[in-house]
Design a protein around this motif. Structure first.
Motif, PDB file in Angstrom:
ATOM      1  N   VAL A 813       5.747   5.707  -2.898  1.00 15.56           N
ATOM      2  CA  VAL A 813       4.782   4.608  -2.806  1.00 15.56           C
ATOM      3  C   VAL A 813       5.526   3.303  -3.045  1.00 15.56           C
ATOM      4  CG1 VAL A 813       2.748   3.552  -3.861  1.00 15.56           C
ATOM      5  CG2 VAL A 813       2.818   6.016  -3.483  1.00 15.56           C
ATOM      6  N   THR A 814       5.474   2.425  -2.077  1.00 14.05           N
ATOM      7  CA  THR A 814       6.278   1.199  -2.135  1.00 14.05           C
ATOM      8  C   THR A 814       5.729   0.161  -3.112  1.00 14.05           C
ATOM      9  OG1 THR A 814       5.044   0.296  -0.263  1.00 14.05           O
ATOM     10  CG2 THR A 814       7.084   1.488   0.235  1.00 14.05           C
ATOM     11  N   ARG A 815       4.400   0.191  -3.308  1.00  8.62           N
ATOM     12  CA  ARG A 815       3.787  -0.823  -4.174  1.00  8.62           C
ATOM     13  C   ARG A 815       2.401  -0.347  -4.596  1.00  8.62           C
ATOM     14  NH1 ARG A 815       5.398  -6.819  -3.034  1.00  8.62           N
ATOM     15  NH2 ARG A 815       4.809  -7.788  -5.006  1.00  8.62           N
ATOM     16  N   LEU A 816       1.950  -0.735  -5.772  1.00  8.47           N
ATOM     17  CA  LEU A 816       0.583  -0.417  -6.168  1.00  8.47           C
ATOM     18  C   LEU A 816      -0.374  -0.995  -5.127  1.00  8.47           C
ATOM     19  CD1 LEU A 816       0.700  -1.066 -10.029  1.00  8.47           C
ATOM     20  CD2 LEU A 816       0.429   1.137  -8.885  1.00  8.47           C
ATOM     21  N   PRO A 817      -1.333  -0.201  -4.683  1.00  7.08           N
ATOM     22  CA  PRO A 817      -2.151  -0.608  -3.520  1.00  7.08           C
ATOM     23  C   PRO A 817      -3.268  -1.602  -3.844  1.00  7.08           C
ATOM     24  CG  PRO A 817      -2.796   1.560  -4.251  1.00  7.08           C
ATOM     25  CD  PRO A 817      -1.630   1.182  -5.097  1.00  7.08           C
ATOM     26  N   PHE A 818      -2.908  -2.741  -4.448  1.00  2.00           N
ATOM     27  CA  PHE A 818      -3.882  -3.820  -4.642  1.00  2.00           C
ATOM     28  C   PHE A 818      -4.079  -4.565  -3.328  1.00  2.00           C
ATOM     29  CE2 PHE A 818      -2.461  -3.559  -9.127  1.00  2.00           C
ATOM     30  CZ  PHE A 818      -3.703  -3.511  -9.753  1.00  2.00           C
ATOM     31  N   GLU A 819      -5.296  -5.026  -3.096  1.00  2.00           N
ATOM     32  CA  GLU A 819      -5.521  -5.945  -1.982  1.00  2.00           C
ATOM     33  C   GLU A 819      -4.948  -7.298  -2.389  1.00  2.00           C
ATOM     34  OE1 GLU A 819      -9.685  -4.797  -0.011  1.00  2.00           O
ATOM     35  OE2 GLU A 819      -9.792  -4.969  -2.184  1.00  2.00           O
ATOM     36  N   HIS A 820      -4.359  -7.996  -1.435  1.00  2.00           N
ATOM     37  CA  HIS A 820      -3.700  -9.258  -1.762  1.00  2.00           C
ATOM     38  C   HIS A 820      -4.730 -10.294  -2.226  1.00  2.00           C
ATOM     39  CE1 HIS A 820      -1.127 -12.764  -1.532  1.00  2.00           C
ATOM     40  NE2 HIS A 820      -0.088 -11.953  -1.335  1.00  2.00           N
TER      41      HIS A 820
END
Length: 925
Positions: A813-820
């Motif tokens: 997983v490249t990054r925590l899946p927060f919406e920008h």
């Protein structure tokens, strides 16, 4: 057509016959349905073989070094192929490439007939999901020891040809005759091959099999109209373990947690007063059987159970896999049916018209041929069975069903109509299976398609809020609308055709002239309003408007009033034209009715457009988000209206129609917010009943958090892509297991792919990427069937991906899946939550990330035999103030370890390759 078939495959250094060369050729000779000869040889290309070709074909430069040059064998191959019918899987490549080589060697080009097995497979095997040679070999069990080697590929193609011949000759004669009429659209002499098959069939005519019938010149499979049978004895639900085991016995695994789920569902529907029950059921416990089993004892056609799941794929999985298993042990089997919207089904009458007056266009005709064969197989008429990616093709627009209200009783196909059959079957079924989008659309329908019932199951319920919100979104694209109306005005197009239909009816002709004027006025006023309101706004940017901004822009109140006056007049004219047309339709030919059907579709679009535009202009409550995307012309735009309150179920039309509802999903609970899911749906706080996972995460999985060398928030875009490329390459170079890499941005995904894919391809590993290598289903299928593949995915790949066993052992997983947070939509949602005195980040954004992480992990461990590693390239889960809450969302037995990049690589390799670990896993289980 020569009855000797030469089935050929070649491997080459590339795809350009002018510069590339053959490195291997294989040929299988077939006579009288028997393989009578084989020819194969390596070929020295006299040039380097690219690395990716070596890895694909496993043909090395050393292997071809002592092989003959093509010049040395050209005459041999030429004579071998002369006086045969050339067959290849994608004949355009093999036939043309060989001819270029013959010409280069001073020989004349081949002029023998050619047959393409890709086209034959598409026509005679219409429901296959893939027509790649490897996929067809696996599907039909053809031996294929060396894929992408010439003789092995030729052997599979030969077996495929023989299988297609046998399949085609089982078709009714009338179907083959119609296929021959249309076969001029096929490649090379494939049409002659169909003529050859028809000739063989006429020599040995077969009686029409009992399950087929001929209706108005088309062969159709007869439809089963199975009546629901009520058992003569009273169904007693088995509450105890002993009673349940008597049903399961040796036919199905008995699970304790599944038994508890069964009892819970049965009690909810038969006892108590609560309307809603929320159940979090972990992957692998058999929840579908768990809720269907108790319902089989109480559901009837008069009071059926409605099951809604997240997608069409899951609908099919329930019907084709779970239901047959369950019915094998039930005293009174569940009688189920999948229900979709009307546009999913073929209208036989409209299809017949396309055959009588066909368009001479290749793909249009090939689709017609494919459908003719499919109609001898299907009982549902569901166009989705064809697995066609280009479902928006003109032919499908012409033959999609518009609804039973458009059928005429005296039409030849009225009794055999698939939509009427669907509704008949619904009345005889006690299990109706839909997807969440279909359920959500019930609110938009003037007449509900689903019956009221005591029993509604919402499976994969965690998907429901997003799907309901998406379905509720409305938009009008004024540029597309304007382009559509102008195209309809062109000579010979729809408006001309309608004028011809109304030529002898003065009133209808006059009304239609007025209607065209109304449409022109509508798009002209749309232009004027957009130009006046948004003159100063930058184009090609999505704007989200507040009511104050709308009021502050130039006042065009008179134009708005005029626009909606024209909408009202247009809708009135539509009603009058429809009423007049009912009397005229009996005089029209069937092709005329299809033309009028296009006008009726325009009427429907205009009705929806008028409703949406009024809402967009005047609905400014905080729950609505007004988006506008201005095109370059600056006087056309896409207007979108999003209802943030759409997820509140009590506001829908369907929610009150179900007495009891069960919501099931793998991820319904959020740490510190026990009522999160119920509140999101606008339902009074409800406790979620949870069934703990049966997996031993401590033994089966590892969770590594890579300690980044630099803070990700400090990196610019280019540096971030470089960091990801280096990190993912490091992790995957040593670990050769299949891996899923999850991104939060499509742009980042594609840029990382661009930097990595060639390097990995040259080293024998293919990277499949969302948005680059085909549909989601096609990518997943290729990923499952390719050892050591790497799949880059975003959005939909976080969940709902079923890759059991060894198909997937590593997730990065490249990054925590927060919406920008800077995205305009998130800003609008934040304002909406603030007005309700709620914190969007805590109440919505953070819970969503928790759920998504769990869903991502759920892709990795899906059975007690699976093992895998989850690597997160974002240390905020350990360092940020909210990190603890995210950690609490993960299984308690799953250890989270902070490691360096190299440590993550080595530990992953050790864990996945450890025989001792595998033995421990299976010994314990």
């Amino acid at each position: 057509m020569n009855p000797t078939f030469a089935v050929v495959d070649i491997e080459t250094t590339g795809t350009n016959p002018k510069t590339d060369r053959i490195i291997q050729i294989g040929c299988i000779l077939i006579e009288n349905n028997q393989i009578v000869g084989r020819y194969a040889t390596d070929v020295n290309p006299g040039q380097p073989i690219p690395k990716q070709i070596i890895n694909l074909t496993k043909i090395s430069p050393y292997q071809v070094k002592k092989a003959p040059y093509f010049e040395d064998i050209a005459w041999t191959i030429y004579h071998l192929l002369s006086e045969t019918t050339f067959v290849a899987h994608n004949i355009h490549f093999d036939y043309q490439f060989l001819n270029e080589e013959f010409i280069r060697c001073g020989l004349p080009p081949l002029e023998i007939p050619g047959v393409d097995t890709v086209e034959l497979a598409q026509i005679f095997l219409p429901t296959e999901t893939s027509y790649r040679l490897n996929d067809l070999a696996e599907r039909f069990g053809f031996e294929h020891e060396n894929p992408h080697q010439a003789l092995s590929d030729a052997e599979v193609t030969a077996n495929l040809l023989l299988y297609i011949k046998e399949t085609a000759q089982q078709l009714p004669l009338i179907t083959m005759e119609k296929l021959l009429e249309l076969s001029g659209a096929t490649s090379y002499q494939t049409g002659q091959f169909i003529a050859y098959l028809l000739e063989m069939m006429r020599k040995n005519p077969q009686v029409l099999v009992d399950d087929l019938q001929i209706v108005h010149g088309i062969a159709l499979r007869k439809k089963e109209n199975k009546l629901f049978e009520t058992p003569l004895f009273t169904n007693h639900y088995p509450k105890t373990k002993k009673e349940k085991q008597s049903f399961f016995y040796t036919k199905m695994e008995y699970r304790k947690s599944q038994q508890r789920l069964m009892n819970l569902v049965y009690q909810h529907f038969t006892e108590g007063t609560e309307k809603n029950l929320f159940i979090e059921a972990s992957t692998g416990m058999g929840k579908t059987i768990g809720y269907l089993f108790p319902l089989s004892f109480i559901a009837t056609p008069q009071n059926p159970v409605i099951v809604s799941t997240a997608s069409i794929l899951l609908q099919q999985q329930l019907m084709e896999e779970d239901l047959p298993k369950l019915n094998a042990i039930l005293p009174c089997p569940l009688q189920g049916i999948i229900i979709k919207g009307k546009h999913h089904y073929i209208d036989l009458q409209r299809f017949k018209v396309t055959l009588d007056k066909p368009l001479r266009q290749k793909q249009y005709t090939l689709y017609q041929m494919r459908i003719l064969v499919w109609l001898t197989q299907t009982q549902t008429g569901d166009l989705g069975e064809l697995n066609i990616l280009q479902a928006g093709h003109l032919l499908f627009d012409e033959i999609r069903h518009r609804g039973v209200e458009f059928l005429l009783v005296n039409q030849p196909f009225y009794e055999e109509d698939f939509l009427r059959y669907l509704y008949k079957k619904m009345n005889q079924s006690n299990l109706l299976v839909v997807n969440h989008a279909f359920l959500a659309q019930e609110t938009q329908r003037t007449q509900p398609l689903l019956p009221a019932s005591d029993y509604l199951i919402i499976d994969e319920a965690h998907h429901l809020p997003e799907i309901v919100e998406k379905v509720s979104n409305q938009f009008v694209d004024t540029e597309k609308f304007q382009r559509l109306i102008k195209s309809y005005q062109d000579e010979g197009q729809l408006f001309n055709q309608i004028e011809n239909l109304f030529a002898n009816h003065i009133e209808a002709n006059h009304l239609f002239d007025l209607y065209q004027e109304e449409l022109i006025e509508i798009y002209t006023l749309q232009e004027e309003i957009i130009a006046a309101k948004f003159k100063e706004q930058p184009v090609k940017v999505t704007h989200i408007l507040q009511h104050e901004q709308w009021l502050a822009s130039k006042d065009v109140h008179k134009l708005e009033k005029k626009l909606f006056l024209y909408y009202d007049e247009a809708l009135f004219l539509q009603e009058r034209l429809l009423a007049l047309s009912l009397n005229l339709q009996e005089q029209w030919l069937e092709r005329d009715k299809i033309i009028f059907g296009k006008l009726v579709s325009l009427f429907s679009e205009m009705t929806l457009q008028a409703q949406m535009m009024k809402k967009w202009f005047y609905a400014w409550e905080s729950q609505y988000v007004h988006k506008i995307y201005l095109y370059a012309s600056q006087n056309t735009a896409r207007l979108e209206l999003i209802d943030l309150a759409a997820t509140l179920l009590p506001q829908t039309s369907w929610y009150p129609r179900y007495k009891k509802i069960v919501y099931l999903g793998g991820t319904l609970t959020v740490p510190r917010q026990p009522h999160y899911f119920a509140q999101r749906l606008g339902i009074t706080a409800q406790k979620v009943r949870t069934f703990p996972s049966e997996f031993d995460y401590q033994l089966q999985a590892k969770f590594y958090v890579v300690d980044e060398e630099v803070a990700l928030k400090d990196l610019d875009y280019e540096s971030y892509v470089t960091y990801l490329t280096r990190s993912i390459t490091t992790l995957l170079k040593k670990n050769e297991q299949s891996a899923l890499v999850l991104f939060t941005s499509h742009e980042v995904l594609q840029d990382v792919y661009a930097r990595m894919h060639l390097h990995f391809l040259e080293n024998g590993r293919e990277i499949l990427a969302q948005g680059i290598g085909g549909s989601r289903e096609r990518l997943l299928r290729r990923f499952k069937h390719s050892k050591g593949s790497i799949l880059f995915g975003a959005d939909s790949f976080w969940e709902g991906v079923d890759l059991p066993g060894g198909s997937l052992e590593l997730i990065i997983v490249t990054r925590l899946p927060f919406e920008h947070p800077s995205r305009k939509m998130i800003e609008a949602k934040t304002r909406y939550f603030s007005e309700q005195r709620l914190n969007y980040f805590k109440q919505e954004a953070l819970p969503k990330v928790s759920l998504k992480l769990r869903q991502g992990l759920g892709r990795l461990i899906r059975s007690r035999e699976d093992q895998g590693v989850f690597i997160l390239l974002d240390s905020r889960i350990l360092d940020a103030s909210y990190g603890k809450q995210l950690q609490q969302a993960l299984p308690k037995s799953l250890p989270i370890e902070r490691v360096s990049l190299s440590e993550a690589r080595d530990a992953t390799c050790k864990f996945l390759n450890s025989k001792e670990n595998n033995e421990k896993t299976f010994k314990k289980q």
